[in-house]
Each structure stands twice: as structure tokens, then as C-alpha cells.
Design a protein around this motif. Structure first.
Motif, PDB file in Angstrom:
ATOM      1  N   UNK A  20       0.813  -1.213   0.000  1.00  0.00           N
ATOM      2  CA  UNK A  20       0.000   0.000   0.000  1.00  0.00           C
ATOM      3  C   UNK A  20       0.851   1.271   0.000  1.00  0.00           C
ATOM      4  N   UNK A  21       1.793   1.440   0.949  1.00  0.00           N
ATOM      5  CA  UNK A  21       2.610   2.650   0.909  1.00  0.00           C
ATOM      6  C   UNK A  21       3.447   2.742  -0.359  1.00  0.00           C
ATOM      7  N   UNK A  22       3.929   1.615  -0.846  1.00  0.00           N
ATOM      8  CA  UNK A  22       4.740   1.637  -2.063  1.00  0.00           C
ATOM      9  C   UNK A  22       3.918   2.115  -3.252  1.00  0.00           C
ATOM     10  N   UNK A  23       2.676   1.694  -3.337  1.00  0.00           N
ATOM     11  CA  UNK A  23       1.814   2.153  -4.438  1.00  0.00           C
ATOM     12  C   UNK A  23       1.564   3.649  -4.327  1.00  0.00           C
ATOM     13  N   UNK A  24       1.336   4.123  -3.101  1.00  0.00           N
ATOM     14  CA  UNK A  24       1.114   5.556  -2.924  1.00  0.00           C
ATOM     15  C   UNK A  24       2.343   6.349  -3.344  1.00  0.00           C
ATOM     16  N   UNK A  25       3.493   5.921  -2.884  1.00  0.00           N
ATOM     17  CA  UNK A  25       4.715   6.639  -3.198  1.00  0.00           C
ATOM     18  C   UNK A  25       4.986   6.604  -4.692  1.00  0.00           C
ATOM     19  N   UNK A  26       4.802   5.454  -5.295  1.00  0.00           N
ATOM     20  CA  UNK A  26       5.029   5.339  -6.726  1.00  0.00           C
ATOM     21  C   UNK A  26       4.102   6.223  -7.533  1.00  0.00           C
ATOM     22  N   UNK A  27       2.932   6.483  -7.003  1.00  0.00           N
ATOM     23  CA  UNK A  27       1.952   7.290  -7.729  1.00  0.00           C
ATOM     24  C   UNK A  27       2.175   8.776  -7.521  1.00  0.00           C
ATOM     25  N   UNK A  28       2.649   9.182  -6.338  1.00  0.00           N
ATOM     26  CA  UNK A  28       2.616  10.596  -5.986  1.00  0.00           C
ATOM     27  C   UNK A  28       3.971  11.290  -5.961  1.00  0.00           C
ATOM     28  N   UNK A  29       5.042  10.589  -5.760  1.00  0.00           N
ATOM     29  CA  UNK A  29       6.329  11.250  -5.563  1.00  0.00           C
ATOM     30  C   UNK A  29       7.047  11.525  -6.876  1.00  0.00           C
ATOM     31  N   UNK A  30       7.752  12.661  -6.941  1.00  0.00           N
ATOM     32  CA  UNK A  30       8.545  12.932  -8.141  1.00  0.00           C
ATOM     33  C   UNK A  30       9.682  11.922  -8.314  1.00  0.00           C
ATOM     34  N   UNK A  31      10.064  11.279  -7.235  1.00  0.00           N
ATOM     35  CA  UNK A  31      11.151  10.295  -7.289  1.00  0.00           C
ATOM     36  C   UNK A  31      10.638   8.904  -7.642  1.00  0.00           C
ATOM     37  N   UNK A  46       9.081   8.334   3.599  1.00  0.00           N
ATOM     38  CA  UNK A  46       8.805   9.315   4.649  1.00  0.00           C
ATOM     39  C   UNK A  46       8.718  10.723   4.085  1.00  0.00           C
ATOM     40  N   UNK A  47       9.583  11.042   3.168  1.00  0.00           N
ATOM     41  CA  UNK A  47       9.603  12.379   2.591  1.00  0.00           C
ATOM     42  C   UNK A  47       8.419  12.678   1.691  1.00  0.00           C
ATOM     43  N   UNK A  48       7.824  11.660   1.140  1.00  0.00           N
ATOM     44  CA  UNK A  48       6.717  11.852   0.198  1.00  0.00           C
ATOM     45  C   UNK A  48       5.370  12.061   0.876  1.00  0.00           C
ATOM     46  N   UNK A  49       5.281  11.709   2.152  1.00  0.00           N
ATOM     47  CA  UNK A  49       3.992  11.752   2.828  1.00  0.00           C
ATOM     48  C   UNK A  49       3.194  10.470   2.652  1.00  0.00           C
ATOM     49  N   UNK A  50       3.736   9.505   1.911  1.00  0.00           N
ATOM     50  CA  UNK A  50       3.023   8.255   1.648  1.00  0.00           C
ATOM     51  C   UNK A  50       2.758   7.473   2.928  1.00  0.00           C
ATOM     52  N   UNK A  51       3.693   7.501   3.858  1.00  0.00           N
ATOM     53  CA  UNK A  51       3.503   6.759   5.107  1.00  0.00           C
ATOM     54  C   UNK A  51       2.351   7.370   5.902  1.00  0.00           C
ATOM     55  N   UNK A  93      -5.303  -2.971  17.238  1.00  0.00           N
ATOM     56  CA  UNK A  93      -3.913  -3.423  17.310  1.00  0.00           C
ATOM     57  C   UNK A  93      -3.193  -3.202  15.979  1.00  0.00           C
ATOM     58  N   UNK A  94      -3.850  -3.509  14.891  1.00  0.00           N
ATOM     59  CA  UNK A  94      -3.217  -3.351  13.577  1.00  0.00           C
ATOM     60  C   UNK A  94      -2.825  -1.907  13.322  1.00  0.00           C
ATOM     61  N   UNK A  95      -3.693  -0.982  13.687  1.00  0.00           N
ATOM     62  CA  UNK A  95      -3.387   0.436  13.472  1.00  0.00           C
ATOM     63  C   UNK A  95      -2.313   0.904  14.454  1.00  0.00           C
ATOM     64  N   UNK A  96      -2.414   0.495  15.706  1.00  0.00           N
ATOM     65  CA  UNK A  96      -1.421   0.901  16.698  1.00  0.00           C
ATOM     66  C   UNK A  96      -0.042   0.375  16.341  1.00  0.00           C
ATOM     67  N   UNK A  97       0.012  -0.826  15.845  1.00  0.00           N
ATOM     68  CA  UNK A  97       1.294  -1.438  15.466  1.00  0.00           C
ATOM     69  C   UNK A  97       1.920  -0.702  14.290  1.00  0.00           C
ATOM     70  N   UNK A  98       1.089  -0.263  13.357  1.00  0.00           N
ATOM     71  CA  UNK A  98       1.589   0.403  12.167  1.00  0.00           C
ATOM     72  C   UNK A  98       2.030   1.834  12.444  1.00  0.00           C
ATOM     73  N   UNK A  99       1.370   2.489  13.367  1.00  0.00           N
ATOM     74  CA  UNK A  99       1.666   3.907  13.537  1.00  0.00           C
ATOM     75  C   UNK A  99       2.067   4.271  14.893  1.00  0.00           C
TER      76      UNK A  99
END
Length: 93
Positions: free
Chosen positions: A9-20, A46-51, A87-93
Motif C-alpha cells: 500500500x505505501x509503495x503504491x502511494x509513493x510510486x503514484x505521488x512522488x517525483x522520485x 517518509x519524505x513523500x507523505x506516503x507513510x 492493534x493493527x493500526x497501533x502497530x503500524x503507527x
């Protein structure tokens, strides 16, 4: 592949939104990334905001799950599923 390590999920977001995105796709395609390459993926994410976006989505989905579960009778199974969503959300963030 690194794509599996950093999660879809984060990889797809980053791939879609970041200039890099091109560099990210290169890194995610590596079969045996070195520690510096893994750190580069983390920095890009982290820099893209995807996380942050992925965490907002996870929190939203967990809240929706709890709302749906609230329509069911109160049972140990329902309570366990609610705790799992939390738990899933707390573990992730």
C-alpha cells in the motif's frame, strides 16, 4: 524483492505521488538490496507523505470495521475483532 519488505500500500502511494517515482521503482525491483538502498526507500517514503497517507487510510478502515462490527451482537468474537483492528493500526503507527 524490496516491494514485499516495504509493503504494497505505501509503495503504491509513493510510486503514484512522488517525483522520485522512477528511482523508487528501480529500488523496489531489486532482488537483493543493500542496507543503503533499503534506507533510501524509507527516506523516499517518509519524505513523500506516503507513510502518513497510508496510516490515515489504515485508521479510517479500522474505524469503518469497528462501526460494522458494532451492528453485531456483543460476543467475545466481536470484541476480539475490534481489538484486532485497534492493534493493527497501533502497530503500524
Amino acid at each position: 524483492m524490496l516491494r514485499t519488505v516495504c509493503g504494497g500500500f505505501p509503495a503504491r502511494l509513493l510510486g503514484r505521488t512522488a517525483p522520485e517515482a522512477k528511482r523508487l521503482r528501480e529500488l523496489l525491483g531489486l532482488t537483493d538490496p543493500c542496507p543503503a538502498e533499503i534506507a533510501e526507500v524509507a527516506a523516499l517514503a517518509l519524505g513523500s507523505g506516503a507513510v502518513d497517507e497510508a496510516l490515515r487510510e489504515a485508521r479510517s478502515r479500522a474505524a469503518e470495521a469497528r462501526e460494522q462490527l458494532a451492528t453485531l451482537p456483543r460476543t467475545p468474537a466481536r470484541e476480539s475483532l475490534c481489538r484486532l483492528a485497534d492493534h493493527a493500526v497501533a502497530r503500524a503507527g
